[in-house]
Design an enzyme around this catalytic site. Structure first.
Site, PDB file in Angstrom:
ATOM      1  CB  THR A 133      -0.533  -3.203   1.726  1.00 26.99           C
ATOM      2  OG1 THR A 133      -0.439  -2.374   0.418  1.00 26.99           O
ATOM      3  CG2 THR A 133      -2.082  -3.756   1.666  1.00 26.99           C
ATOM      4  CG  ASP A 134       0.938   1.819  -0.169  1.00 29.89           C
ATOM      5  OD1 ASP A 134       0.713   0.582  -0.763  1.00 29.89           O
ATOM      6  OD2 ASP A 134       1.763   2.806  -0.875  1.00 29.89           O
ATOM      7  CD  GLU A 135      -1.071  -3.023  -3.653  1.00 30.54           C
ATOM      8  OE1 GLU A 135      -1.921  -3.285  -3.998  1.00 30.54           O
ATOM      9  OE2 GLU A 135       0.233  -3.185  -3.622  1.00 30.54           O
ATOM     10  CE1 TYR A 158      -1.862  -8.142  -0.339  1.00 26.07           C
ATOM     11  CE2 TYR A 158      -1.577  -6.341  -1.493  1.00 26.07           C
ATOM     12  CZ  TYR A 158      -1.083  -7.223  -0.728  1.00 26.07           C
ATOM     13  OH  TYR A 158      -0.221  -6.791   0.338  1.00 26.07           O
ATOM     14  CE  LYS A 162      -2.083  -7.354   4.164  1.00 25.93           C
ATOM     15  NZ  LYS A 162      -1.435  -8.185   5.095  1.00 25.93           N
TER      16      LYS A 162
HETATM   17  P1  NAD Z   1       5.610 -12.851   0.543  1.00 30.57           P
HETATM   18  O1  NAD Z   1       4.458 -13.261  -0.421  1.00 30.57           O
HETATM   19  O2  NAD Z   1       6.984 -12.785   0.357  1.00 30.57           O
HETATM   20  O3  NAD Z   1       5.365 -13.944   1.782  1.00 30.57           O
HETATM   21  C1  NAD Z   1       4.307 -14.099   2.806  1.00 30.57           C
HETATM   22  C2  NAD Z   1       4.444 -15.241   3.445  1.00 30.57           C
HETATM   23  O4  NAD Z   1       3.346 -15.823   3.976  1.00 30.57           O
HETATM   24  C3  NAD Z   1       5.189 -16.563   2.795  1.00 30.57           C
HETATM   25  O5  NAD Z   1       6.231 -16.979   3.379  1.00 30.57           O
HETATM   26  C4  NAD Z   1       3.970 -17.496   2.848  1.00 30.57           C
HETATM   27  O6  NAD Z   1       4.351 -18.943   2.740  1.00 30.57           O
HETATM   28  C5  NAD Z   1       3.243 -17.037   4.125  1.00 30.57           C
HETATM   29  N1  NAD Z   1       2.025 -17.602   4.068  1.00 30.57           N
HETATM   30  C6  NAD Z   1       0.974 -17.659   3.092  1.00 30.57           C
HETATM   31  N2  NAD Z   1      -0.088 -18.018   3.467  1.00 30.57           N
HETATM   32  C7  NAD Z   1       0.243 -18.492   4.708  1.00 30.57           C
HETATM   33  C8  NAD Z   1      -0.626 -19.280   5.626  1.00 30.57           C
HETATM   34  N3  NAD Z   1      -2.125 -19.735   5.565  1.00 30.57           N
HETATM   35  N4  NAD Z   1      -0.081 -19.657   7.028  1.00 30.57           N
HETATM   36  C9  NAD Z   1       1.246 -19.357   7.184  1.00 30.57           C
HETATM   37  N5  NAD Z   1       1.986 -18.468   6.509  1.00 30.57           N
HETATM   38  C10 NAD Z   1       1.375 -18.226   5.219  1.00 30.57           C
HETATM   39  O7  NAD Z   1       4.907 -11.540   1.264  1.00 30.57           O
HETATM   40  P2  NAD Z   1       5.806 -10.028   1.707  1.00 30.57           P
HETATM   41  O8  NAD Z   1       5.844  -9.344   0.613  1.00 30.57           O
HETATM   42  O9  NAD Z   1       6.816 -10.561   2.374  1.00 30.57           O
HETATM   43  O10 NAD Z   1       4.582  -9.487   2.472  1.00 30.57           O
HETATM   44  C11 NAD Z   1       4.615  -9.669   3.808  1.00 30.57           C
HETATM   45  C12 NAD Z   1       3.196  -8.985   4.524  1.00 30.57           C
HETATM   46  O11 NAD Z   1       3.446  -7.504   4.270  1.00 30.57           O
HETATM   47  C13 NAD Z   1       2.014  -9.287   3.783  1.00 30.57           C
HETATM   48  O12 NAD Z   1       1.062  -9.135   4.893  1.00 30.57           O
HETATM   49  C14 NAD Z   1       1.774  -8.231   3.006  1.00 30.57           C
HETATM   50  O13 NAD Z   1       0.396  -7.642   2.585  1.00 30.57           O
HETATM   51  C15 NAD Z   1       2.499  -6.985   3.534  1.00 30.57           C
HETATM   52  N6  NAD Z   1       3.093  -5.650   2.702  1.00 30.57           N
HETATM   53  C16 NAD Z   1       3.769  -6.240   1.743  1.00 30.57           C
HETATM   54  C17 NAD Z   1       4.467  -5.074   1.106  1.00 30.57           C
HETATM   55  C18 NAD Z   1       5.305  -5.394  -0.112  1.00 30.57           C
HETATM   56  O14 NAD Z   1       5.692  -4.392  -0.963  1.00 30.57           O
HETATM   57  N7  NAD Z   1       5.963  -6.711  -0.214  1.00 30.57           N
HETATM   58  C19 NAD Z   1       3.961  -3.761   1.279  1.00 30.57           C
HETATM   59  C20 NAD Z   1       3.256  -3.615   2.402  1.00 30.57           C
HETATM   60  C21 NAD Z   1       2.745  -4.644   3.242  1.00 30.57           C
END
Ligand code: NAD
Length: 356
Positions: A133-135, A158, A162
């Site tokens: 993430t950019d965070e 969080y 990350k």
């Molecule tokens: P989300 O919370 O919708 O999905 C995360 C998934 O990971 C869920 O299905 C959850 O069940 C699974 N998970 C959690 N713990 C787990 C474990 N121990 N073992 C296996 N699976 C597990 O999140 P998202 O928004 O889809 O984000 C996905 C990734 O992208 C993350 O790494 C997040 O940091 C990164 N990201 C998200 C955003 C955003 O805006 N949503 C932006 C940049 C990066």
């Protein structure tokens, strides 16, 4: 190519699986522990046992993760599994440390052992894309954007978890030569986003005529990217990115939270001309700010644009409009979550932490 996608039943992971099955000839192993934030409905259209298989596995469980590598023999990994909600990380940071740091370590180790067992050609072509993430860069003032060289300064449990995972991924490349790439993306939005996040939460509350709580003065800025553009960027990095490099991904769509919520209200007014709570903007209420709330994020994505030729396709206003429409058309999906797992309650505000 066979790709192991972790976090496959989450918001971005499921979009990645749908993209890979619909738009490429890759086969996919979707791995997810099925936590509160997941939904197998997001995978229904690809989960047919042909080019997609699902594994219910916790990334923190070394034996199970090793089995998945051994049995499925992927050519690449896109690592998305994580705990992702900043407010929850304030309430229960330990889960974030475990999943995001220990889970990433466990996956890196399993990938490394599997990768070392491959023959030379497969070892050379193997890729591990760690999605971040950019965070991790912390907060910006009114000016400037995050580049790949911006020093890490995470502010929440969080983003700190990350950032730690990013460092592990980088170290596994540097020390063991595992072919790792890291991406740092701005805020995503789109179909199937869990309704604890700003955009789906506001849509759900607006639909029900509930107050639309904006943290602080609503002037915090995020750079928004449509989820399908993000997964296309991930696939581009996997195919064309330089091993050991990191790539920032942004939508070039900076908006204040006030602007985002106003736009959602306008879309609800348009789609629901007979709603009793029209105009929806009258539902907006300002509430106590998130502790340590970062003011502004903005991503400089020139590197991925110039080197790899990716750019976002979806204009923010159009993507937001489509997203509101999607939540109206798929109300059964979000209503089920709202009634069984999360109903819009305020998180991340422990009483002792509230500092004026
Ligand atoms: P989300 O919370 O919708 O999905 C995360 C998934 O990971 C869920 O299905 C959850 O069940 C699974 N998970 C959690 N713990 C787990 C474990 N121990 N073992 C296996 N699976 C597990 O999140 P998202 O928004 O889809 O984000 C996905 C990734 O992208 C993350 O790494 C997040 O940091 C990164 N990201 C998200 C955003 C955003 O805006 N949503 C932006 C940049 C990066």
């Amino acid at each position: 190519m066979k790709i192991l996608v972790t976090g496959a039943a989450g918001f971005i992971g499921s979009a990645a699986c749908r993209f890979l099955i619909r738009k490429t000839n890759c086969s996919v192993v979707g791995l997810d522990a099925l936590t509160y934030a997941s939904s197998l409905d997001c995978l229904a259209e690809v989960n047919d046992g042909q080019r997609f298989v699902f594994e219910r596995v916790d990334v923190c469980h070394p034996g199970e993760v090793e089995r998945v590598f051994r049995e499925h023999r992927p050519d690449a990994v896109i690592h998305l599994a994580a705990q992702t909600h900043v407010d929850r990380s304030i309430d229960v940071p330990g889960v974030f440390i475990q999943t995001n740091i220990v889970g990433t370590y466990t996956l890196l180790e399993a990938a490394r052992h599997y990768w070392t067992s491959l023959d030379r050609a497969d070892r050379d072509s193997f890729r591990f894309l760690h999605v971040s993430t950019d965070e991790v860069y912390g907060s910006l003032g009114a000016e400037g954007r995050f580049s790949e060289d911006t020093p890490y300064a995470p502010s929440s449990p969080y983003s700190a978890s990350k950032a730690s995972a990013d460092h592990l991924a980088r170290a596994w490349h540097h020390t063991y030569k595992l072919p790792v790439l890291v991406s740092n993306c701005s805020n995503n939005y789109g179909p199937y986003q869990f309704p604890e996040k700003l955009i789906p939460a506001m849509i759900m509350k607006g639909l029900r005529g509930e107050p639309l709580p904006i943290y602080g003065n609503g002037r915090n800025v995020r750079d928004w990217l449509y989820v399908e553009d993000h997964v296309e960027a991930l696939y581009t990095i996997l195919r064309k990115g330089r091993v050991g490099e990191k790539y920032n991904i942004g939508g070039n769509a900076e908006r204040t939270n006030n602007e985002v919520v106003e736009a959602i209200c306008a879309a609800l007014d348009e789609f629901l001309p007979d709603a009793p709570h029209r105009p929806h903007r009258n539902l907006i209420s300002f509430v106590a700010d998130r502790p340590g709330h970062d003011l502004r994020y903005a991503v400089d994505s020139r590197k991925i644009r110039c080197e790899l030729g990716w750019q976002p396709r979806t204009d923010f206003e159009i993507g937001l409009h489509q997203t509101v429409r999607w939540f109206l058309d798929n109300h059964d999906w979000s209503r089920l979550i709202w009634s069984s797992r999360y109903a819009g309650e305020r998180l991340g505000l422990p009483a002792m932490e509230v500092v004026p």
